[in-house]
Design an enzyme around this catalytic site. Sequence first.
Site, PDB file in Angstrom:
ATOM      1  CB  ILE A  71      -0.968   0.025   1.213  1.00 33.79           C
ATOM      2  CG1 ILE A  71      -1.951  -1.154   1.144  1.00 33.79           C
ATOM      3  CG2 ILE A  71      -1.731   1.335   1.240  1.00 33.79           C
ATOM      4  CD1 ILE A  71      -2.922  -1.218   2.314  1.00 33.79           C
ATOM      5  N   GLY A  75       6.056   6.930   7.746  1.00 36.96           N
ATOM      6  CA  GLY A  75       7.169   7.330   8.588  1.00 36.96           C
ATOM      7  C   GLY A  75       7.612   6.204   9.503  1.00 36.96           C
ATOM      8  CD  GLN A  78       8.094  -1.179   2.746  1.00 34.19           C
ATOM      9  OE1 GLN A  78       7.328  -0.789   1.859  1.00 34.19           O
ATOM     10  NE2 GLN A  78       9.223  -1.773   2.494  1.00 34.19           N
ATOM     11  CB  VAL A  79       0.942   0.523   4.985  1.00 34.16           C
ATOM     12  CG1 VAL A  79      -0.470   0.052   5.280  1.00 34.16           C
ATOM     13  CG2 VAL A  79       1.387   1.535   6.042  1.00 34.16           C
ATOM     14  CE  LYS A  94       1.005   2.579   9.906  1.00 37.50           C
ATOM     15  NZ  LYS A  94       0.878   3.924  10.488  1.00 37.50           N
ATOM     16  CG  ASP A 187       1.569  12.724  12.765  1.00 38.78           C
ATOM     17  OD1 ASP A 187       1.877  13.839  12.281  1.00 38.78           O
ATOM     18  OD2 ASP A 187       1.951  11.654  12.284  1.00 38.78           O
TER      19      ASP A 187
HETATM   20  N1  LIG Z   1      -5.762   1.247   7.111  1.00 37.51           N
HETATM   21  C1  LIG Z   1      -5.351   1.617   5.912  1.00 37.51           C
HETATM   22  N2  LIG Z   1      -6.057   1.273   4.818  1.00 37.51           N
HETATM   23  C2  LIG Z   1      -5.631   1.632   3.592  1.00 37.51           C
HETATM   24  N3  LIG Z   1      -4.528   2.355   3.362  1.00 37.51           N
HETATM   25  C3  LIG Z   1      -3.787   2.744   4.402  1.00 37.51           C
HETATM   26  C4  LIG Z   1      -4.152   2.396   5.728  1.00 37.51           C
HETATM   27  N4  LIG Z   1      -3.239   2.930   6.579  1.00 37.51           N
HETATM   28  C5  LIG Z   1      -2.350   3.571   5.811  1.00 37.51           C
HETATM   29  N5  LIG Z   1      -2.662   3.469   4.494  1.00 37.51           N
HETATM   30  C6  LIG Z   1      -1.939   4.027   3.370  1.00 37.51           C
HETATM   31  O1  LIG Z   1      -0.554   3.804   3.537  1.00 37.51           O
HETATM   32  C7  LIG Z   1       0.168   5.039   3.471  1.00 37.51           C
HETATM   33  C8  LIG Z   1       1.266   5.009   4.520  1.00 37.51           C
HETATM   34  O2  LIG Z   1       0.645   4.991   5.763  1.00 37.51           O
HETATM   35  P1  LIG Z   1       1.366   5.414   7.100  1.00 37.51           P
HETATM   36  O3  LIG Z   1       2.420   4.446   7.457  1.00 37.51           O
HETATM   37  O4  LIG Z   1       0.310   5.632   8.119  1.00 37.51           O
HETATM   38  O5  LIG Z   1       2.036   6.792   6.710  1.00 37.51           O
HETATM   39  P2  LIG Z   1       2.431   7.998   7.637  1.00 37.51           P
HETATM   40  O6  LIG Z   1       3.481   7.515   8.557  1.00 37.51           O
HETATM   41  O7  LIG Z   1       2.899   9.024   6.673  1.00 37.51           O
HETATM   42  O8  LIG Z   1       1.196   8.421   8.353  1.00 37.51           O
HETATM   43  C9  LIG Z   1      -0.882   6.115   3.760  1.00 37.51           C
HETATM   44  O9  LIG Z   1      -0.602   7.280   3.113  1.00 37.51           O
HETATM   45  C10 LIG Z   1      -2.172   5.492   3.282  1.00 37.51           C
HETATM   46  O10 LIG Z   1      -2.423   5.894   1.949  1.00 37.51           O
HETATM   47 MG   LIG Z   2      -0.426   7.480   8.640  1.00 40.67          MG
END
Ligand SMILES: Nc1ncnc2c1ncn2[C@@H]1O[C@H](COP(=O)(O)OP(=O)(O)O)[C@@H](O)[C@H]1O
Ligand SMILES: [Mg+2]
Length: 448
Positions: A71, A75, A78-79, A94, A187
């Site tokens: 996905i 920060g 990876q997701v 995550k 945040d």
């Molecule tokens: N539960 C979720 N369902 C779908 N997409 C998600 C979800 N959580 C995060 N994402 C996607 O993954 C990307 C990275 O997420 P994240 O690690 O939370 O970034 P950050 O640390 O910038 O907040 C996000 O920008 C979002 O588009």
């Molecule tokens: Mg996020």
Amino acid sequence: MGTVFKESAIRSGLVSQRQMAKVVDKIGAEDDALIAATLVKSGLLTEYQAQQLHTGRTKLTLGPYLITDWIGQGGMGQVFKAVHKVMGRECAVKVLPLEKSTALSRDSFTREIRLQAGLDCPFVVRAYDAGRDGNVHYLVTEYVPGTDLRKLVRRGGPLSMNHAALVISQAARGLQYAHDLGLVHRDVKPGNILVTPEGHAKVSDIGLAAWSMGLDDDPRAGKIVGTADYLSPEQIRNPRAIGPASDLYSLGCTLYYTVTGKVPFPGGDSKSKCKRHCEQTPWHPRKFAPDLSEDFVDTIADMMEKDPSRRIATATEVAERLEIWCTTSFEVDRPIERQAWTAPPIGMDDGQEFGTSGADGPAVIGSGQYSSGLQGSSQQGSGNPGSKVGMVPSDSSMPLVLDQPVDPSMPRERRKPFPVGFVVGLMLGIVLGALTALYCVREYFTQQ
Ligand SMILES: Nc1ncnc2c1ncn2[C@@H]1O[C@H](COP(=O)(O)OP(=O)(O)O)[C@@H](O)[C@H]1O
Ligand SMILES: [Mg+2]
């Protein structure tokens, strides 16, 4: 002709020997690409899995979860999109990568898991599960189809007042839910507001930066957590003094970004951004979005009020103020499509992306007040230089660059109403004075 894919597919457990033999038999060739395409078409593999198997990667699971897609990079880590092997439920996983697995980040992660587990609100991303696979810690949350607000704006430009109000008011409802439970997000930013194709918005990462008000076992208490573009002045001055109002300031900055496509204080480093959050007002949003109504601009201004005691009081009030622009149906202005992250174009500054990873996750920096100089060691934001508080140079004597000219007609400095009474009075005075002078002159000459 090749064998890497075939071997990896079988070793991964995603495809059985029998299934593989059947496919090879069907296509009558040993061509890896063709076998992969057939397996994807039949639904046995996803495109992502096939890609990974081609590279020889065979571990596509995390605990009981089967990774189906990538996905994004945040920060923290990876997701991935995943599915529970037994339950079949689609979810987002995550991952906390090994190299970032410090005691502090593990504590933060555990905290996020605990906090999220207790949240149950349609406007907050739900946490399902958490686990550990080898040395990898992971958090499983509800999968939200669509995209996040930052990508939505970056790809399609600023949102209309109606669309923005719809998204931000839902985020405000989610924040109110958290605030009622004694949690401050810390945040709030466009990247942490997920938007579905139907226009449903959910706040994500509440547990990541949140801390329970009054709990002093929070490993991050007293440290600035957040993204420089959306930090509230009080969060910058004294990270311990933050409350729900800080989230509302960040949500105000998020609304500003949503309708203008610009962060309130673009350019400069994090230190400069922090200084401007404390001392300056941003460009009038109508400079970038001329169609914004006065009331809408006032709502942004009331959310971005620097003094928390003068700021719009609650998240519910934000939602109520935005209600008049919310259309009744969840109709959105544009189709939303999820894509893998792409590196931002060089030189494009919406204030959030400077690195190649595209991450804009929370930064945790050394404790201390802004005025005493921020320390430069970022625990988590090291993959994204520039926009993170964690990248603030440690040299507090460094001159602060104020490259943002101050616009006299910024939100807080609202225009005063035209002084009609004063002008009419002045003109009457002039006319009366002139008439009196004329009368005196006439009297003088008739007496001669
Ligand atoms: N539960 C979720 N369902 C779908 N997409 C998600 C979800 N959580 C995060 N994402 C996607 O993954 C990307 C990275 O997420 P994240 O690690 O939370 O970034 P950050 O640390 O910038 O907040 C996000 O920008 C979002 O588009
Ligand atoms: Mg996020």
